[in-house]
Design an enzyme around this catalytic site. Structure first.
Site, PDB file in Angstrom:
ATOM      1  CG  PHE A 173      43.839  32.703  43.182  1.00 60.61           C
ATOM      2  CD1 PHE A 173      45.162  33.070  43.005  1.00 60.61           C
ATOM      3  CD2 PHE A 173      43.534  31.788  44.193  1.00 60.61           C
ATOM      4  CE1 PHE A 173      46.173  32.535  43.800  1.00 60.61           C
ATOM      5  CE2 PHE A 173      44.537  31.245  44.996  1.00 60.61           C
ATOM      6  CZ  PHE A 173      45.861  31.622  44.804  1.00 60.61           C
TER       7      PHE A 173
ATOM      8  CG  HIS B 111      36.679  32.050  34.619  1.00 56.58           C
ATOM      9  ND1 HIS B 111      36.599  30.692  34.837  1.00 56.58           N
ATOM     10  CD2 HIS B 111      37.983  32.315  34.351  1.00 56.58           C
ATOM     11  CE1 HIS B 111      37.815  30.154  34.716  1.00 56.58           C
ATOM     12  NE2 HIS B 111      38.669  31.124  34.408  1.00 56.58           N
ATOM     13  CG  LEU B 112      31.026  34.340  30.436  1.00 51.43           C
ATOM     14  CD1 LEU B 112      30.120  34.094  29.231  1.00 51.43           C
ATOM     15  CD2 LEU B 112      31.470  35.799  30.473  1.00 51.43           C
ATOM     16  NE  ARG B 113      33.853  34.394  38.205  1.00 48.31           N
ATOM     17  CZ  ARG B 113      34.993  33.735  38.399  1.00 48.31           C
ATOM     18  NH1 ARG B 113      35.052  32.413  38.268  1.00 48.31           N
ATOM     19  NH2 ARG B 113      36.089  34.392  38.728  1.00 48.31           N
TER      20      ARG B 113
ATOM     21  CG  HIS C 266      36.482  37.136  42.047  1.00 41.60           C
ATOM     22  ND1 HIS C 266      35.866  35.929  42.289  1.00 41.60           N
ATOM     23  CD2 HIS C 266      37.691  36.835  41.513  1.00 41.60           C
ATOM     24  CE1 HIS C 266      36.673  34.940  41.908  1.00 41.60           C
ATOM     25  NE2 HIS C 266      37.786  35.464  41.421  1.00 41.60           N
TER      26      HIS C 266
ATOM     27  CG  ASP D 221      42.217  33.257  33.648  1.00 36.80           C
ATOM     28  OD1 ASP D 221      41.067  32.804  33.844  1.00 36.80           O
ATOM     29  OD2 ASP D 221      43.176  33.013  34.405  1.00 36.80           O
TER      30      ASP D 221
ATOM     31  CG  HIS E 222      46.187  30.424  32.836  1.00 38.77           C
ATOM     32  ND1 HIS E 222      46.862  29.361  33.380  1.00 38.77           N
ATOM     33  CD2 HIS E 222      44.896  30.314  33.259  1.00 38.77           C
ATOM     34  CE1 HIS E 222      46.023  28.643  34.088  1.00 38.77           C
ATOM     35  NE2 HIS E 222      44.831  29.184  34.042  1.00 38.77           N
TER      36      HIS E 222
HETATM   37 ZN   LIG Z   1      43.139  28.653  35.112  1.00 40.61          ZN
END
Ligand SMILES: [Zn+2]
Length: 459
Positions: free
Chosen positions: A346, A73-75, A332, A328, A242
């Site tokens: 999460f 996740h690179l946001r 944050h 994954d 995952h």
């Molecule tokens: Zn997921």
């Protein structure tokens, strides 16, 4: 500092080359030039090389194709206060990852060609290859399919609504049917919400002790079962994101035995950390009853599970039931973890600790080093197909994407040294064994750690 100006040939001498694509494991030299792997041989003399050539002494190090991570996740766009494509790619380089695939839960979501183009532009010149994964449904809302043809033409390498499952079984059936014709996987985040309302951690003895709402294993397994059935029906290309439970691993094993085209990934944390880490004692339940009765950095989806689940995931990765590792990586901002366990976001920032975490399975004797390298290179390349294989081998003529790492080097995780903006990991302060010395993308050294790299130098 990375040797960004060096564009000449590089000779990596004296390392242990592990190249699963070519069935190679042994002492070899590797010559890189013009962005490509030029030669892999028992001994390549340095004197015949161009004056601009750089020679790296890799004795004591493993030299392998760069790691491929099909789930990060690179946001960006939308959440640049958590991570950007630039900082995420830098974290990847430090972790030994040369190709990363960005999940589409951005804002706007990756559900049209304009967002795919934006990501490609932002990733130009980054220290890792960044590929986009498109949404299965428009806006990740689960109501109607995204324009999958448009997204494929724009360059997405898979589809996923990750962060959320594809909840509607009818839509999942359609998506799998298209995946068969489009030749790309549908990566599903398996979670039946109705089985875990308000759940924040694994349902078990730790959730009972902390008085927190649990997420039972069946919340994952029910949807894994559904998706395997839909894959058998459609002949589609299902990839399970995952996996975290012993039951899921058993179902995938059985499905593969029946010849169903399912693939699966597991995250580093699900191979080492258990639900006991939520107690705040870095896995030791006896040091949990202090002022910090829990560690919100352990809050992740799927949740950290039991010892038996961890053992099943390790065994599944070792025997090939689980095809690959994927991080994954879910960075944050600080405040999203400085709150109650219920309120916390999460996700764990994983890219820079992945190798050290994974090496615990090798040091414990559960997985061989060549198998682990396979699950980080040819494993994910096989899941994705579509040209990924060229980045997963040291075959002469292919792009020079490599990692050099010391499998034994001990180091203590310090989140203040992360390139990632996400410092959210329960591993801060923990000592890991296994560290990246250098990462090469397209023949360019994008990361270098002198303390690891110079270990083999003659004094
Ligand atoms: Zn997921």
């Amino acid at each position: 500092m990375a040797d960004a100006h060096h564009n000449g040939p590089i000779l990596i001498a004296g390392g242990r080359v592990i190249d699963p694509a070519n069935g190679r494991d042994g002492a070899f030299d590797v010559l890189i030039a013009d962005g490509l792997v030029k030669a892999v041989d028992r001994s390549i003399p340095a004197d015949g090389l161009d004056q601009t050539a750089r020679v790296i002494d890799a004795s004591g190090l493993v030299v392998s194709p760069g790691f491929i991570d099909i789930h990060v996740h690179l946001r960006e766009p939308g959440y640049e206060y958590k991570e950007t494509i630039a900082t995420g790619a830098e974290a990847a380089a430090r972790g030994g990852f040369t190709t990363i695939c960005a999940m589409p839960n951005t804002d706007p979501a990756i559900d049209n060609a304009a967002v795919v183009d934006y990501i490609a532009n932002r990733a130009a010149g980054a220290p890792a290859r960044v590929r986009a994964i498109g949404c299965v449904t428009k806006g990740r809302k689960g109501r109607e399919l995204a324009d999958m043809e448009e997204l494929i033409t724009a360059g997405v390498v898979a589809f996923s609504d990750d962060g959320d499952p594809v909840y509607d079984a009818g839509l999942m059936r359609l998506a799998l049917t298209y995946s068969r014709d489009l030749g790309v996987p549908i990566s599903n985040h398996c979670e039946d919400h109705e089985l875990c309302p308000g759940g924040v951690m694994s349902e078990g003895w730790v959730s009972s002790r902390l008085g927190l709402a649990g997420i039972p294993a069946v919340a994952e397994e029910a949807m894994v079962a559904r998706d395997i059935s839909l894959t058998e029906l459609t002949g589609g290309r299902l990839h399970l994101a995952h996996l975290s439970t012993a039951g899921s691993v058993a179902m995938v094993r059985q499905a593969k035995e029946r010849g169903i085209a399912v693939t699966a990934e597991v995250c580093p944390h699900h191979l080492m950390l258990t639900e006991a880490w939520a107690l705040g004692g870095k896995g030791d339940p006896n040091v949990a009853a202090g002022p910090m009765a829990y560690d919100t950095h352990t809050k992740v989806y799927p949740p950290l599970r039991s010892n038996a689940d961890v053992a099943a995931c390790v065994a599944g990765l070792a025997d090939g039931t689980i095809d690959c590792v994927a991080t994954d990586h879910a960075p944050h901002e600080r405040v999203s973890k400085e709150c109650t366990y219920h309120e916390a976001a999460f996700g764990i920032s994983v890219l820079e600790t992945a190798l050290g975490t994974l090496m615990s399975t090798v040091h414990s004797g559960s997985i061989s080093l060549p198998t682990l390298v396979e699950r980080l290179t040819t494993g994910p390349a096989r899941v994705m197909g579509n040209g990924f294989a060229q980045y997963a081998s040291l075959t002469p003529g292919t792009p020079a994407d490599l990692v050099l790492f010391d499998p034994d080097a001990g180091w203590t995780v310090d989140v203040n040294k992360f390139a990632s903006m996400g410092r959210n990991t329960p591993l801060d302060g923990v000592t890991l064994r296994g560290r990246v010395g250098a990462t090469v993308v397209g023949g360019r050294i994008v990361f270098e750690e002198p303390t690891v790299l110079n270990k083999g130098d003659v004094a």
